[in-house]
Structures are given as C-alpha cells and as structure tokens.
Design a protein around this motif. Structure first.
Motif, short mmCIF file in Angstrom:
data_model
loop_
_atom_site.label_atom_id
_atom_site.label_comp_id
_atom_site.label_asym_id
_atom_site.label_seq_id
_atom_site.Cartn_x
_atom_site.Cartn_y
_atom_site.Cartn_z
N ASP A 90 0.83 -1.21 0.00
CA ASP A 90 0.00 0.00 0.00
C ASP A 90 0.86 1.26 0.00
O ASP A 90 0.61 2.20 -0.76
N CYS A 91 1.89 1.28 0.83
CA CYS A 91 2.78 2.45 0.90
C CYS A 91 3.52 2.66 -0.42
O CYS A 91 3.64 3.80 -0.90
N LEU A 92 3.99 1.57 -1.02
CA LEU A 92 4.69 1.66 -2.29
C LEU A 92 3.74 2.15 -3.38
O LEU A 92 4.10 3.01 -4.19
N LEU A 94 4.16 5.54 -5.61
CA LEU A 94 4.14 5.54 -7.07
C LEU A 94 3.00 6.40 -7.61
O LEU A 94 3.16 7.06 -8.63
N ALA A 95 1.88 6.40 -6.92
CA ALA A 95 0.76 7.24 -7.35
C ALA A 95 1.15 8.71 -7.31
O ALA A 95 0.78 9.49 -8.19
N LEU A 96 1.92 9.09 -6.30
CA LEU A 96 2.41 10.47 -6.24
C LEU A 96 3.33 10.78 -7.41
O LEU A 96 3.32 11.89 -7.94
N SER A 97 4.13 9.80 -7.82
CA SER A 97 5.04 10.03 -8.93
C SER A 97 4.27 10.18 -10.24
O SER A 97 4.76 10.81 -11.17
N ALA A 106 9.66 6.25 -11.92
CA ALA A 106 8.91 5.26 -11.13
C ALA A 106 9.84 4.18 -10.58
O ALA A 106 9.71 3.74 -9.44
N ILE A 107 10.80 3.76 -11.38
CA ILE A 107 11.77 2.75 -10.91
C ILE A 107 12.60 3.33 -9.78
O ILE A 107 12.85 2.66 -8.77
N ARG A 108 13.02 4.58 -9.90
CA ARG A 108 13.81 5.20 -8.82
C ARG A 108 12.97 5.35 -7.54
O ARG A 108 13.49 5.11 -6.45
N VAL A 109 11.70 5.73 -7.66
CA VAL A 109 10.82 5.83 -6.48
C VAL A 109 10.70 4.47 -5.80
O VAL A 109 10.79 4.35 -4.58
N THR A 110 10.52 3.44 -6.62
CA THR A 110 10.39 2.08 -6.07
C THR A 110 11.68 1.64 -5.39
O THR A 110 11.65 1.12 -4.27
#
Length: 189
Positions: A59-61, A65-68, A83-87
């Motif tokens: 859920d947090c991830l 990602l939704a913010l990105s 998105a890959i960097r956020v993850t």
C-alpha cells in the motif's frame, strides 16, 4: 492496538536482523513483552504476520508511485525511470519491505497480494502513459503493462539478492529493460 503496533515494529526489526526463517511469534512475544496469547488472535502464524506487513508495504509503495504519476514528464520513458527510482528508494529505505516483497511470497495470501498489487500498478501505469498520449496499443491480453512492471521487479529482485539493496546500476538496467520491452508497443516511437 498499541500492542500490535509494537509487535509489527518488532517483526520488521527481526526480519531485518535474522530473516524470515528465524522470525517467530514466540520470539516476538519475548522481544515485545506482549503475550503470545494476545498475538495469536491477530496473527495465528508468522506467515499471517508477514502477509499483513507485506500488504502494508505494498500500500505504501503504491501510494508513493501514485504520487510520482502526478509529477509532470515529457515522455513515458522519463516516467518509467522516475517510477523505478521511487520504487528502489522505497525498498532501500524499508529493508523489511525488500525482504517481504522482493525475496518472495511466503504463502498463498502473499502471492494473491502480489498479483493484486501488480494489477493495481499496471492500471496506474496505463493511466499515466495514456495521459502522456503514448503507448496507446498496449494489449490487456496479455497484460503488457503488468508484464513491464514484472520485468522491473525482476531486475530489483536480482539487485537485492546480489547486493542487498537496489543500486543505481540496477535501476538503470530495470529502466532499460522496461523501455526496451514497452518500446516495441510504442506506436509513436
């Protein structure tokens, strides 16, 4: 609920320190001072506890990602990279999430949760690339967006397994792999 929060925090710490094999309800009870009898109604086995923690991190991830998705980009490839960097940043900041989400599924409930997470992220990805006017031909059978995500996660799993983290080099390879795969569907490219 404060006692269960204490147990969950201790479980994450124990996962990081000794791994899933040596994490146990009796050890958590001893570490937290919360009686086993108080833990078992919530988590009858450690795998139920792992599933709960995995869902929390999924859920947090997903929220990160939704913010990105909301960040402006000129091109879908830039967004894939972001998105890959956020993850990777999330996994590196939350070692328990790496163990639970990158090392594997521990039960049927975990596998179902992973499938659900990937489908939700696939939907998020489709919406983002559609908003950019790109990749309009991504088929849903097979679910090309979700396969692209699985490619990125496979790269991250490899990085975590070999380096104990998701390095910038692994992020670059994940980005290259996803862009190469999805690029074949790019009608504009």
């Amino acid at each position: 609920m404060a006692r269960m929060a204490k147990v969950l925090d201790a479980a994450e710490h124990m996962l990081e320190e000794v791994g899933p094999e040596k994490t146990s309800i009796p050890a958590l009870a001893e570490m937290t001072g919360v009686p086993r009898a108080a833990i078992y109604p919530f988590f009858p086995e450690k795998y139920a506890l792992f599933s709960h923690l995995a869902m929390k991190h999924m859920d947090c991830l997903t929220k990160a990602l939704a913010l990105s998705v909301d960040e402006p980009t000129r091109d879908w490839r830039e967004w894939v990279d972001a998105a890959i960097r956020v993850t990777a940043d999330y996994y590196n900041a939350h070692p328990a999430a790496s163990i639970l989400l990158l090392c594997g599924s521990f039960s049927d409930a975990d596998r179902e949760a992973h499938e659900s997470k990937n489908a939700a992220l696939g939907t998020l990805f489709r919406a983002k690339v559609a908003s950019l006017g790109a990749l309009t031909a991504l088929p849903s059978i097979p679910d090309v967006a979700t396969i692209g995500l699985e490619i990125a996660f496979a790269c991250m799993k490899h990085g975590y397994a070999t380096e104990g983290r998701v390095s910038p080099e692994i992020c670059r390879e994940a980005t290259r792999a996803v862009i190469a795969y999805l690029g074949s569907w790019d009608e504009q490219g």
